[in-house]
Scaffold this active site. Structure first.
Site, short mmCIF file in Angstrom:
data_model
loop_
_atom_site.label_atom_id
_atom_site.label_comp_id
_atom_site.label_asym_id
_atom_site.label_seq_id
_atom_site.Cartn_x
_atom_site.Cartn_y
_atom_site.Cartn_z
CB ALA A 31 43.02 26.71 43.16
CB THR A 32 42.13 31.71 44.55
OG1 THR A 32 43.20 31.73 45.44
CG2 THR A 32 41.43 33.04 44.65
CB THR A 33 36.92 31.69 46.32
OG1 THR A 33 36.82 30.44 45.67
CG2 THR A 33 35.64 32.46 46.09
CE LYS A 64 44.17 32.03 48.35
NZ LYS A 64 43.15 31.06 47.98
#
Lengths: 254, 242
Positions: A31-33, A64
């Site tokens: 998960a992440t963007t 991030k």
């Protein structure tokens, strides 16, 4: 002492490489963007703040977008433990080379260094416990006319240069679609956008991604929570402070 | 030969004399703790450098054989980066670098009389939050070292002249002197050392002395004001307000 500026040669062999590959486990993105695109002022690189563990939100305040040196950035998507360690290794690798060799590492070598770390991480990637698919943005300092460049990687270490934009993580599909649309039919196109327009676009893109991906989050302008946005130009890296986000966001509303 | 203690002492003493002789032609390097940061100064020839960055808050300057300077520099950089990577940048301190990475190997290289000695006289600087927290260390070719607390340190091949020059700089540099002004006092001392002139009665330079004929003046600052991780930067003395 080897004297050739290779920091990795000083370290014991990577612990990741000692894992043996399991059968049939496909590389799964976590998960992440995060994404990067060219705007009028340089390269804008942005990310959300959410870290998840399965269906649980682990943290909504994760950074991030990591600065590797004065002119290179890495946006991490994937397993944080491995990704943060890669960023830390690269930070030391670049600085060690610059100080010991009395010249900055070339952009090509920096891009390659990240690729090598991803490749070394192959067993963990195949086991599905350490998959990382980062975006890298940098600038060739030795060339006075060079412009910032965006690269993206697959989890096995293959390197691709992004002509306009790159996105990674579970929420990246919606963002890629929007950026592709704007690239072709937008007025203005992202690469013509001022910093103000590009910043608002980046925050809206992450809100869009969060709408369709539970693992993307932490961007809520109404509460003063904005994306992490960094701008890479010839002059270096600038992190946009929350007040600047807020000013741009409010100007777009009125 | 080394089975006999007397011969060993003689060999060491010959070696000391030899190294001192080799270092005689070297030109001095300076480190001064100032409100702006730590000023490092060296005078080289052409592209050859004498002042170097070691780590985020650490710098080094030396005179001697270029190969040996390079060995010291690489060892210090390796030890600092490994320590900063394995622990944290805050754990990289000069006291630890000198004691575990540098002085022991210098002493060994000097006393193992069948191996070549390291022919370099060096100084190291660590930037603190305030000038009082700065650390300046003078490291000799035989591993011997001392921590300088006066804020003025130089390295030169002749111990007595080195002390005289340091004393003169301490009394000549004023607390509110600018960096170019401070540098020109150092360069006046440099000229006196190289010209073998006495320091008694030597006046402070009236006009800023920022260049030396036929040589390259190298200046760097461990800048207290820089907010990033890296504090070291090269200085163009001529471009600074005097």
């Amino acid at each position: 002492m080897n004297g050739n500026g290779d920091f990795l040669a000083l370290l014991p062999p990577s612990p990741f490489a000692r894992l043996s590959a399991a059968d049939g486990a496909p590389p799964a993105l976590q998960a992440t963007t995060v994404f990067a695109f060219h705007c009028a002022e340089g390269v804008l690189i942005a990310g959300d703040h959410r870290a998840t563990s399965g269906n649980l939100v682990f943290s909504d305040k994760t950074e991030k977008i990591l600065e590797l040196d004065s002119h290179s950035l890495m946006a991490i998507a994937g397993v944080p433990a491995t990704a943060f360690e890669m960023a830390r290794t690269l930070q030391t690798t670049f600085e060690f080379y610059r100080r010991s060799q009395l010249q900055p590492m070339s952009l090509a070598a920096k891009v390659r260094a990240l690729s090598r770390l991803l490749h070394d991480n192959l067993p963990a990637t195949l086991q599905g416990v350490g998959t990382v698919a980062p975006i890298f943005a940098g600038l060739e300092l030795a060339d006075p006319n060079a412009r910032p460049v965006i690269y993206f990687y697959d989890p096995l270490g293959a390197t691709f240069e992004a002509t306009a934009h790159a996105a990674s993580g579970s929420g990246s599909t919606s963002i890629k679609s929007v950026l592709h649309y704007l690239e072709n039919w937008g007025h203005p196109r992202p690469q013509e956008m001022s910093l103000e327009q590009a910043t608002n676009l980046a925050n809206r893109l992450l809100m869009t991604a969060a709408e369709f991906d539970t693992a993307t989050g932490g961007v809520r302008p109404e509460k003063g929570l904005f994306a992490t946005i960094k701008l890479l130009t010839r002059e270096g890296i600038r992190t946009l402070p929350p007040e600047e986000h807020e000013t741009y966001w409010d100007q777009a509303k009125s | 030969m080394t089975e006999e203690p007397y011969r060993w002492l003689e060999a060491i003493s010959n070696r000391r004399e030899y190294v001192r002789e080799q270092l005689k032609g070297g030109t001095p390097v300076f480190a001064l703790s100032r409100p702006e940061g730590i000023l490092l100064l060296g005078v080289g020839q052409g592209q050859q450098s004498k002042v170097f960055e070691i780590y985020d808050r650490h710098a080094f300057a030396a005179l001697g054989h270029p190969v040996d300077i390079e060995k010291l520099r690489q060892s210090a950089i390796e030890a600092a980066h490994l320590e900063g990577f394995n622990r944290s940048p805050a754990d990289v301190t000069l006291r630890r670098l000198i004691s575990f990475a540098l002085s022991t190997s210098l002493k060994n290289a000097f006393e193992q009389i069948y191996a070549p000695p390291i022919m370099a006289e060096a100084l190291f600087a660590e930037l603190g939050e305030t000038p009082a927290q700065d650390v300046l260390v003078r490291l000799h070719y035989d591993g011997n070292h001392h921590y300088e607390t006066s804020g003025v340190l130089l390295a030169f091949g002749h111990p007595q002249r080195e002390e005289e020059a340091a004393a003169w700089i301490r009394q000549t540099v004023k607390p509110d002197d600018t960096l170019p002004r401070t540098a020109s006092v150092c360069l006046a001392a440099w000229t006196a050392l190289m010209g073998e002139k006495p320091f008694a009665g030597l006046p402070a330079p009236v006009e800023p002395l920022l260049q030396i004929e036929g040589r390259t003046v190298e200046a760097a600052l461990l800048d207290r004001k820089l907010t990033g991780r890296v504090h070291y930067r090269r200085l163009d003395l001529a471009a600074l307000p005097r």
